[in-house]
Design an enzyme around this catalytic site. Structure first.
Site, PDB file in Angstrom:
ATOM      1  N   HIS A 319      -5.921   3.037  35.721  1.00  0.00           N
ATOM      2  CA  HIS A 319      -4.461   3.166  35.732  1.00  0.00           C
ATOM      3  C   HIS A 319      -4.001   4.361  36.560  1.00  0.00           C
ATOM      4  O   HIS A 319      -4.785   5.265  36.891  1.00  0.00           O
ATOM      5  CB  HIS A 319      -3.900   3.262  34.307  1.00  0.00           C
ATOM      6  CG  HIS A 319      -4.289   4.509  33.563  1.00  0.00           C
ATOM      7  ND1 HIS A 319      -3.634   5.700  33.702  1.00  0.00           N
ATOM      8  CD2 HIS A 319      -5.270   4.723  32.646  1.00  0.00           C
ATOM      9  CE1 HIS A 319      -4.175   6.603  32.902  1.00  0.00           C
ATOM     10  NE2 HIS A 319      -5.181   6.030  32.260  1.00  0.00           N
ATOM     11  N   CYS A 337     -10.611   6.418  30.451  1.00  0.00           N
ATOM     12  CA  CYS A 337     -10.113   5.539  31.500  1.00  0.00           C
ATOM     13  C   CYS A 337     -10.544   6.034  32.877  1.00  0.00           C
ATOM     14  O   CYS A 337     -11.031   7.151  33.039  1.00  0.00           O
ATOM     15  CB  CYS A 337      -8.588   5.456  31.446  1.00  0.00           C
ATOM     16  SG  CYS A 337      -7.962   4.613  29.979  1.00  0.00           S
TER      17      CYS A 337
END
Length: 424
Positions: A319, A337
């Protein structure tokens, strides 16, 4: 020899030819008739048995044939309406195209043609059970219709609760996948029965059409449970895209049709919340979403993120992370992430598809089986061992020393397929 004699011989030859051919044809017919007389008559046994009651709505017309083959099946309900369907590839049964109605009577007429050409027709009439009262296993098909998926997209069916091991073969028999052009594969189960994946030995070819039917409504599952619903979907495979993320270099490499198109600096999970290493598949894409980790270990934050692509049920995403751009390419600061710049995340959203392969290497922890669509995180041999049914001969694993089932997870079961909103 004079001309008249040559013409006479030619006429005799021409006249004789049809007689010889006619004699061969007649002899051929006689041989066929003799074969028909010698060949035993065709025989067929049908299920459900005639006058059977309380038959599940998932019933198929079973056909056990001797000395012949099934050449026709006609199934009608008690109002005379014909039920569409098709035979299994192995010819062992005929599968209705939709679940039968509960509490109704059906008649199946099966025509069998014998080895000698003779035909016979058998019928069976049975009644289906009313709506089952046993608890249902909830099934979810993670393969939506009218979509374009990446070449690593596994067909995934999730079950809650998990399917008991002794019931998996019966469930797997009701999971149908067709590919055009043909590219055969097999199903493989996680150890706890919570997910079953279908894939081929190699990635799907771009342009392949995949049709899926999970025909589970009313299916008896073990002694105490039934299937909940019928699921169908048809979609296609798009261009080939894959993503490699190397923790050693803190770089993401994006490939299209096997050619490198871009490198992107990344920041992965910090030591206390490391990213997983393994072969993952992009599961979801969100232009904007919210990570809410309140109540989770090492969590407690709420943050809105842009251009997020899910990799695991546990909450690992690729992201946009403008707050960590200074660390990207140098150090790991995320909660697990893969952080990339806002510009790179926006570009990547336009390149990738759900079903694209993402491979992460060099982190502190391996990807757990079932934490996402992990069908590609094992070799084909290991994957095929997870099938509850015999794998077709051309797809069988090569013989070697047994090793853990692809769904085996050290220290416990796989995570339930309930998306976590965590990330970072």
């Amino acid at each position: 020899m004079d001309v008249r004699r040559r013409l006479t011989l030619l006429a005799v030859t021409i006249a004789a030819t049809p007689l010889v051919l006619g004699g061969c044809t007649a002899e051929g017919r006689k041989a066929a008739e003799r074969a028909a007389r010698v060949a035993p008559p065709p025989a067929v046994e049908l299920t459900p048995a005639d006058r059977a009651r309380d038959v599940p709505v998932s019933a198929e017309i079973g056909t056990s044939v001797a000395h012949g083959r099934v050449t026709g099946v006609r199934l009608t309900d008690d109002k005379g309406r014909q039920v569409p369907g098709e035979p299994r590839e192995d010819g062992t049964s005929w599968v209705p195209g939709a679940p039968l109605a509960g509490g109704r009577t059906y008649t199946a007429e099966v025509t069998v043609t014998g080895d000698g050409g003779r035909t016979t027709t058998r019928t069976t009439t049975f009644s289906t059970a009313p709506k089952p009262t046993k608890p249902a296993i909830t099934s979810t098909l993670y393969f939506t219709g009218n979509q374009t998926y990446g070449t690593a997209m596994p067909v995934t069916v999730a079950f809650d609760p998990g399917v008991p091991k002794e019931a998996r073969a019966a469930v797997q028999k009701r999971l149908f996948v067709k590919t055009d052009p043909p590219q055969p594969g097999t199903w493989s189960w996680l150890e706890d029965g919570s997910q079953a994946y279908y894939r081929a030995p190699d990635f799907w070819r771009p342009g392949t059409k995949i049709s899926v039917r999970a025909a589970l409504e009313g299916l008896p599952i073990g002694t105490d449970l039934v299937g909940d619903a019928e699921h169908r979907a048809t979609s296609k495979i798009g261009r080939q895209v894959s993503v490699d993320i190397d923790n050693a270099t803190k770089q993401m490499s994006v490939f299209r049709d096997g050619k490198l198109v871009r490198r992107i600096p990344v920041s992965l999970g910090k030591p206390s919340t490391p990213s997983s290493s393994g072969k993952m598949v992009i599961m979801e894409k969100h232009e904007r979403t919210t990570f809410d980790t309140r109540g989770e270990p090492d969590g407690g934050y709420v943050v809105d993120v842009d251009d997020a692509q899910r990799l695991t049920w546990g909450g690992e995403f690729i992201h946009s992370a403008p707050w960590s751009e200074g660390d990207q390419g140098y150090s790991n600061v995320s909660h697990g992430c893969a952080n990339v710049s806002a510009a790179a995340a926006d570009w990547l959203m336009g390149v990738t598809q759900v079903g694209d392969l993402v491979t992460v290497t060099g982190t502190e922890v391996p990807l757990r089986a079932g934490n996402g669509w992990t069908a590609w995180n094992v070799s084909w041999d290991e994957f095929a061992k997870g099938s509850a049914l015999p794998v077709p001969a051309g797809l069988r694993p090569s013989p070697h020393t047994a090793s853990p089932h692809p769904g085996a997870v050290a220290g416990g079961g796989s995570p339930a397929p309930t998306p976590s909103a965590s990330g970072g």
